[in-house]
Design a protein around this motif. Structure first.
Motif, PDB file in Angstrom:
ATOM      1  N   GLY A  72       0.779  -1.229   0.000  1.00  0.00           N
ATOM      2  CA  GLY A  72       0.000   0.000   0.000  1.00  0.00           C
ATOM      3  C   GLY A  72       0.811   1.280   0.000  1.00  0.00           C
ATOM      4  N   SER A  73       1.445   1.621   1.100  1.00  0.00           N
ATOM      5  CA  SER A  73       2.152   2.888   1.220  1.00  0.00           C
ATOM      6  C   SER A  73       3.661   2.765   1.066  1.00  0.00           C
ATOM      7  CB  SER A  73       1.834   3.526   2.573  1.00  0.00           C
ATOM      8  OG  SER A  73       2.273   2.689   3.623  1.00  0.00           O
ATOM      9  N   VAL A  74       4.176   1.550   0.994  1.00  0.00           N
ATOM     10  CA  VAL A  74       5.626   1.321   0.948  1.00  0.00           C
ATOM     11  C   VAL A  74       6.030   0.827  -0.431  1.00  0.00           C
ATOM     12  CG1 VAL A  74       7.506  -0.030   1.943  1.00  0.00           C
ATOM     13  CG2 VAL A  74       5.656   0.791   3.403  1.00  0.00           C
ATOM     14  N   CYS A  75       7.110   1.427  -0.987  1.00  0.00           N
ATOM     15  CA  CYS A  75       7.571   0.960  -2.304  1.00  0.00           C
ATOM     16  C   CYS A  75       8.886   0.195  -2.224  1.00  0.00           C
ATOM     17  CB  CYS A  75       7.654   2.104  -3.303  1.00  0.00           C
ATOM     18  SG  CYS A  75       8.788   3.403  -2.897  1.00  0.00           S
ATOM     19  N   SER A  76       9.718   0.429  -1.179  1.00  0.00           N
ATOM     20  CA  SER A  76      10.932  -0.365  -1.023  1.00  0.00           C
ATOM     21  C   SER A  76      11.445  -0.252   0.406  1.00  0.00           C
ATOM     22  CB  SER A  76      12.018   0.063  -2.011  1.00  0.00           C
ATOM     23  OG  SER A  76      12.494   1.355  -1.712  1.00  0.00           O
ATOM     24  N   ILE A  77      12.246  -1.256   0.786  1.00  0.00           N
ATOM     25  CA  ILE A  77      12.885  -1.248   2.098  1.00  0.00           C
ATOM     26  C   ILE A  77      14.343  -1.644   1.927  1.00  0.00           C
ATOM     27  CG2 ILE A  77      10.790  -1.744   3.413  1.00  0.00           C
ATOM     28  CD1 ILE A  77      11.729  -4.644   3.643  1.00  0.00           C
ATOM     29  N   GLY A  78      15.154  -1.186   2.856  1.00  0.00           N
ATOM     30  CA  GLY A  78      16.561  -1.554   2.881  1.00  0.00           C
ATOM     31  C   GLY A  78      17.002  -1.707   4.322  1.00  0.00           C
ATOM     32  N   TYR A  79      17.990  -2.571   4.546  1.00  0.00           N
ATOM     33  CA  TYR A  79      18.474  -2.812   5.904  1.00  0.00           C
ATOM     34  C   TYR A  79      19.983  -2.914   5.883  1.00  0.00           C
ATOM     35  CZ  TYR A  79      19.038  -4.900  10.523  1.00  0.00           C
ATOM     36  OH  TYR A  79      19.411  -5.147  11.815  1.00  0.00           O
ATOM     37  N   ASP A  80      20.626  -2.202   6.823  1.00  0.00           N
ATOM     38  CA  ASP A  80      22.070  -2.293   6.995  1.00  0.00           C
ATOM     39  C   ASP A  80      22.343  -3.025   8.303  1.00  0.00           C
ATOM     40  OD1 ASP A  80      24.848  -1.255   6.101  1.00  0.00           O
ATOM     41  OD2 ASP A  80      24.716  -0.795   8.255  1.00  0.00           O
ATOM     42  N   ILE A  81      22.893  -4.215   8.178  1.00  0.00           N
ATOM     43  CA  ILE A  81      23.073  -5.071   9.353  1.00  0.00           C
ATOM     44  C   ILE A  81      24.105  -4.506  10.328  1.00  0.00           C
ATOM     45  CG2 ILE A  81      24.799  -6.586   8.310  1.00  0.00           C
ATOM     46  CD1 ILE A  81      23.288  -8.920   9.717  1.00  0.00           C
ATOM     47  N   SER A  82      25.150  -3.851   9.833  1.00  0.00           N
ATOM     48  CA  SER A  82      26.197  -3.354  10.730  1.00  0.00           C
ATOM     49  C   SER A  82      25.729  -2.172  11.571  1.00  0.00           C
ATOM     50  CB  SER A  82      27.459  -2.982   9.941  1.00  0.00           C
ATOM     51  OG  SER A  82      27.178  -1.935   9.045  1.00  0.00           O
ATOM     52  N   VAL A 138      12.812   2.853   4.916  1.00  0.00           N
ATOM     53  CA  VAL A 138      11.542   2.532   4.284  1.00  0.00           C
ATOM     54  C   VAL A 138      11.189   3.677   3.341  1.00  0.00           C
ATOM     55  CG1 VAL A 138       9.106   2.045   4.674  1.00  0.00           C
ATOM     56  CG2 VAL A 138      10.810   1.210   6.303  1.00  0.00           C
ATOM     57  N   HIS A 139      11.138   3.378   2.054  1.00  0.00           N
ATOM     58  CA  HIS A 139      10.779   4.373   1.044  1.00  0.00           C
ATOM     59  C   HIS A 139       9.277   4.286   0.793  1.00  0.00           C
ATOM     60  CE1 HIS A 139      14.935   5.360  -0.506  1.00  0.00           C
ATOM     61  NE2 HIS A 139      15.135   4.453   0.431  1.00  0.00           N
ATOM     62  N   LEU A 140       8.616   5.415   1.001  1.00  0.00           N
ATOM     63  CA  LEU A 140       7.170   5.471   0.864  1.00  0.00           C
ATOM     64  C   LEU A 140       6.773   5.923  -0.538  1.00  0.00           C
ATOM     65  CD1 LEU A 140       6.419   7.182   4.277  1.00  0.00           C
ATOM     66  CD2 LEU A 140       6.386   4.735   3.756  1.00  0.00           C
ATOM     67  N   ARG A 141       5.568   5.600  -0.923  1.00  0.00           N
ATOM     68  CA  ARG A 141       5.074   5.951  -2.256  1.00  0.00           C
ATOM     69  C   ARG A 141       4.963   7.459  -2.479  1.00  0.00           C
ATOM     70  NH1 ARG A 141       4.805   1.607  -4.879  1.00  0.00           N
ATOM     71  NH2 ARG A 141       4.131  -0.331  -3.912  1.00  0.00           N
ATOM     72  N   ASP A 142       4.876   8.233  -1.404  1.00  0.00           N
ATOM     73  CA  ASP A 142       4.806   9.691  -1.550  1.00  0.00           C
ATOM     74  C   ASP A 142       6.198  10.333  -1.590  1.00  0.00           C
ATOM     75  OD1 ASP A 142       5.673   9.582   1.064  1.00  0.00           O
ATOM     76  OD2 ASP A 142       3.889  10.497   1.920  1.00  0.00           O
TER      77      ASP A 142
END
Length: 70
Positions: A9-19, A25-29
């Motif tokens: 719905g509102s989220v277009c991509s996510i990324g995670y840095d383990i260190s 969280v990149h939102l659609r807006d």
């Protein structure tokens, strides 16, 4: 940080840095939320083959420090 495309719905991509334990969280807006001190276990629960938006809002958004970075 590498981003994973999400069909939600509102989220277009996510990324995670383990260190650094940072979740982006990149939102659609076109806004970007950055969450700090996210344990890898929480990220794994969030993204177990598909993105769980309910889990994101109830377990992460409401419980971990975050700010808009863009």
């Amino acid at each position: 940080m590498e981003q994973i495309s999400i069909n939600s719905g509102s989220v277009c991509s996510i990324g995670y840095d383990i260190s650094s334990q940072i979740l982006e969280v990149h939102l659609r807006d076109n806004r970007v939320l950055r969450f700090y001190e996210i344990p890898i276990e929480i990220f794994r629960e969030l993204f177990t083959g598909y993105f769980n938006e309910d889990y994101f809002y109830t377990k992460i958004y409401d419980n971990y420090f975050h700010c808009f970075v863009y």
